[in-house]
Design a protein around this motif. Structure first.
Motif, PDB file in Angstrom:
ATOM      1  N   GLU A 154       0.845  -1.187   0.000  1.00 37.50           N
ATOM      2  CA  GLU A 154       0.000   0.000   0.000  1.00 37.50           C
ATOM      3  C   GLU A 154       0.885   1.243   0.000  1.00 37.50           C
ATOM      4  O   GLU A 154       1.981   1.231   0.581  1.00 37.50           O
TER       5      GLU A 154
ATOM      6  N   ALA B 117      -2.524  -1.790  -5.334  1.00 37.76           N
ATOM      7  CA  ALA B 117      -2.033  -0.825  -4.337  1.00 37.76           C
ATOM      8  C   ALA B 117      -3.185   0.026  -3.805  1.00 37.76           C
ATOM      9  O   ALA B 117      -3.282   0.283  -2.601  1.00 37.76           O
TER      10      ALA B 117
ATOM     11  N   LEU C  38      -5.252  -2.129  -1.460  1.00 35.87           N
ATOM     12  CA  LEU C  38      -4.571  -2.295  -0.180  1.00 35.87           C
ATOM     13  C   LEU C  38      -4.694  -1.044   0.681  1.00 35.87           C
ATOM     14  O   LEU C  38      -4.705  -1.121   1.910  1.00 35.87           O
ATOM     15  N   ALA C  39      -4.793   0.124   0.030  1.00 33.26           N
ATOM     16  CA  ALA C  39      -4.951   1.390   0.753  1.00 33.26           C
ATOM     17  C   ALA C  39      -6.408   1.673   1.105  1.00 33.26           C
ATOM     18  O   ALA C  39      -6.712   2.702   1.693  1.00 33.26           O
TER      19      ALA C  39
END
Length: 142
Positions: free
Chosen positions: A41, A124, A127-128
């Protein structure tokens, strides 16, 4: 007689000091090569770098009021520099946990941009916690 379960004690200090302990991350394949990368992330400095490149591509500051229009304009320009700038910061070598690319690789990643890069970048974002089609607007809400 029942067998006693073995308990493994994990050292919390060591776990917290592991290279990726502060980030959610996942291993992903590199096409059909058998190679893998780790996507992590983005951290605060990664978001700032992305924002700087987004503003440069847009030619203006990005605000809540103009975020949608700027995103449309940058998307239409086919300039993937902001995405490339973020991507090079979140792809890691699974063995060393070092970055695969440096910030100097942004122009080349932008030039070669393809669907696989988009998949890594989407991972990404997920994941964030930004797993929608409007990451700019979602980031403003967080």
């Amino acid at each position: 007689m029942a067998r006693r379960k073995s308990t493994t004690t994990i050292d919390p200090r060591a776990a917290l000091l592991a290279p990726l302990a502060g980030f959610r991350h996942r291993a992903m394949p590199v096409g059909d090569t058998g190679a893998q990368v780790i996507v992590r992330e983005p951290g605060a400095d990664d978001w700032l770098t992305w924002q700087q490149h987004l503003q440069a591509a847009a030619g203006e500051d990005v605000t809540e009021e103009n975020a949608e229009e700027v995103a449309e304009r940058v998307t239409a320009s086919k300039d993937h520099t902001p995405e490339a700038a973020l991507l090079v910061r979140v792809l890691l070598d699974p063995d060393t946990h070092d970055r695969i690319f440096s910030d100097d690789d942004v122009p080349e990643v932008n030039r070669l941009w393809g669907p696989v890069y988009g998949r890594y970048l989407n991972a990404a974002f997920e994941l964030a916690g930004l797993n929608t089609a409007t990451p700019v607007e979602d980031a403003a809400k967080n």
